[in-house]
Design an enzyme around this catalytic site. Structure first.
Site, PDB file in Angstrom:
ATOM      1  N   GLU A  45     -34.066  27.202  -0.474  1.00 16.63           N
ATOM      2  CA  GLU A  45     -34.528  26.318   0.595  1.00 16.63           C
ATOM      3  C   GLU A  45     -34.680  27.023   1.945  1.00 16.63           C
ATOM      4  OE1 GLU A  45     -32.368  22.648   0.918  1.00 16.63           O
ATOM      5  OE2 GLU A  45     -33.133  21.920  -0.996  1.00 16.63           O
ATOM      6  N   GLU A  90     -32.517  21.819  -8.238  1.00 18.47           N
ATOM      7  CA  GLU A  90     -31.482  20.895  -7.751  1.00 18.47           C
ATOM      8  C   GLU A  90     -31.985  19.464  -7.821  1.00 18.47           C
ATOM      9  OE1 GLU A  90     -29.796  21.557  -3.851  1.00 18.47           O
ATOM     10  OE2 GLU A  90     -29.686  23.716  -4.191  1.00 18.47           O
TER      11      GLU A  90
HETATM   12  C1  NOJ Z   1     -29.850  21.568  -0.996  1.00 16.49           C
HETATM   13  C2  NOJ Z   1     -28.985  22.769  -0.820  1.00 16.49           C
HETATM   14  O1  NOJ Z   1     -29.535  23.853  -1.506  1.00 16.49           O
HETATM   15  C3  NOJ Z   1     -27.543  22.558  -1.234  1.00 16.49           C
HETATM   16  O2  NOJ Z   1     -26.816  23.623  -0.738  1.00 16.49           O
HETATM   17  C4  NOJ Z   1     -27.054  21.212  -0.728  1.00 16.49           C
HETATM   18  O3  NOJ Z   1     -25.698  21.025  -0.979  1.00 16.49           O
HETATM   19  C5  NOJ Z   1     -27.878  20.132  -1.379  1.00 16.49           C
HETATM   20  N1  NOJ Z   1     -29.261  20.293  -1.024  1.00 16.49           N
HETATM   21  C6  NOJ Z   1     -27.459  18.710  -0.994  1.00 16.49           C
HETATM   22  O4  NOJ Z   1     -27.717  18.507   0.347  1.00 16.49           O
END
Ligand code: NOJ
Length: 430
Positions: free
Chosen positions: A161, A335
């Site tokens: 991200e 994710e």
């Molecule tokens: C994206 C991130 O990569 C991760 O580190 C985070 O905990 C999750 N989203 C939830 O916000």
């Protein structure tokens, strides 16, 4: 139709969020260790987190109970290069060698993220992503990791991200290093991160021992079609003037196709050549559909997770469709999951039916895309364990495994068993 036979069923975590052991094993400080004091909810810090650095062996055994065939983790950069761009901490390298050897023994496919937001403090103090030092060093760091673990690791993600660590970290100042910079500086940082990505991919291709499969994990702020107008939603999703650094195309167009999207004319042809190196899949993290003018699907009393994120299972179907149409690469969901009000019941268990339903409906929508012929190669639930949710601290629980931070006791939540049943049938029970 089903998901493909060798579908990657995965759970994920990241070093700064779960490892702890922030001064152990020769590790140096990173920007979250050093700078988050007082800037995270409830004064939480990531120094101990889930203490995974000390408990990793028993944690990996839990993966077997969850029934996953793959595990996504990230490298703590300051564990490898604690104090400068040259000095490697061999003890840190060994930690990852041991980790992947154990995963191999358990028959679990590792997916390694090289950068999940924990910039070493020494590098930040010398300008971090504002400088070419970071670009060059990241290339060296990648080689160090590839040399050490690519006999066991096939799947690589360069950055996680970039939208968020650049946007939240340098534009709106909510994440470490908590800076608020100008658009020009954001463009310079974005270019440096993209150049570092290009160099890292080339180094993986050059030095990996197992034939590598490489990508990076984008966010996917996608817009849902309103009144069935898919074309309109597709075009607006990838218009990078909509949301600047947060738009998926700001990063994905250069890194997945070697092109600059509209609004990114600050990238030169020469930059694009350096940035682009063919990738094997299009990976992205997705939790919900985005909201924009003309694309607001919310209604009075609309359900939210405890992150106050809406619940829109169709985002899985449309995102796969849109991302495949634009980039033409197999889709990997790196994710997806939800934060919930999880707590231990009197019976000693953690009952989380909302998360079970969230996972079931989201994976079902992903399967709809696969059924329509879109190649989908994996799904990773976020997260393996409850962990340090950045500026939100420990109050937001995304895990399939509950962590009592007072005792470090782990409890497998009910939703983990729902996920395990989905995995057992390779999604056929959806
Ligand atoms: C994206 C991130 O990569 C991760 O580190 C985070 O905990 C999750 N989203 C939830 O916000």
């Amino acid at each position: 139709m089903s998901f493909q036979k060798d579908f990657l069923w995965c759970v994920g975590g990241a070093a700064a969020q779960q490892d702890g052991g922030y001064l152990d094993g020769g590790k140096g400080l990173n920007i979250w260790d050093a700078l988050s004091d007082g800037r995270v909810k409830n004064g939480d810090v990531c120094h101990v987190a889930c203490d995974h650095f000390h408990r990793w062996k028993e944690d990996l055994r839990l993966l077997k109970e969850l029934g996953v065939n793959s595990y996504r983790f990230s490298i703590s950069l300051a564990r490898i290069y604690p104090e400068d761009e040259f000095t490697v901490n061999e003890e840190g390298v060994k930690f990852y060698m041991d980790l992947v050897a154990e995963l191999d023994r358990l028959g679990i496919e590792p997916i390694c993220t090289l950068y999940h937001w924990d910039l070493p403090l020494w590098l930040h103090e010398r300008g971090g992503w504002k400088t070419s030092l970071a670009v060059e060093w990241f290339e060296r760091f990648t080689k160090t990791i590839v040399d050490a673990i690519s006999d066991k690791v096939k799947y690589w993600l360069t950055f996680n991200e970039p939208q968020i660590f650049v946007g939240h970290g340098y534009q709106i100042g909510e994440h470490a290093p908590f800076e608020k910079l100008s658009q020009k500086e954001i463009q310079n940082i974005s270019r440096n991160v993209m150049l570092a990505h290009g160099k890292a991919v080339r180094n993986i291709h050059k030095y990996a021992k197992l034939p590598p499969k490489v990508g990076f994990a984008s966010t996917c702020d996608m817009l849902l079609p309103v009144d069935g107008d898919e074309e309109k939603a597709y075009l607006a999703t990838f218009d990078s003037t909509r949301n600047g650094v947060y738009t998926p195309s700001w990063w994905c167009d250069p890194m997945l196709s070697g092109k600059a999207p509209n609004g990114c004319e600050w990238l030169s042809e020469e930059d694009l050549k350096e940035i682009y190196e063919p990738l094997d899949f299009c990976a992205y993290n997705i939790y919900r559909a985005d909201v924009a003018e003309g694309f607001d699907y919310r209604y009075t009393g609309n359900p939210f997770t405890t992150m106050e994120w809406t619940i829109t299972p169709e985002c899985m179907y449309y995102s796969a469709k849109f991302m495949y149409r634009r980039y033409g690469l197999p889709i990997m969901i790196t994710e997806n999951g939800m934060a919930n009000t999880d707590f231990v019941y009197e019976d000693g268990k953690v009952h989380d039916p909302q998360r079970s339903e969230y996972l079931r409906t989201h994976i079902k929508n992903l399967k709809r895309a696969a059924d329509e012929g879109i190649p989908v190669i994996g799904y990773s639930c976020w997260s393996f364990m409850d962990n340090f949710e950045w500026a939100e601290g420990y109050g937001k629980r995304f895990g399939l495994v509950y962590v009592d931070y007072r005792t470090q006791k782990r409890i497998i939540k009910d939703s983990a068993y729902t996920f395990r049943d989905i995995i057992k049938t390779n999604g056929d029970n959806l």
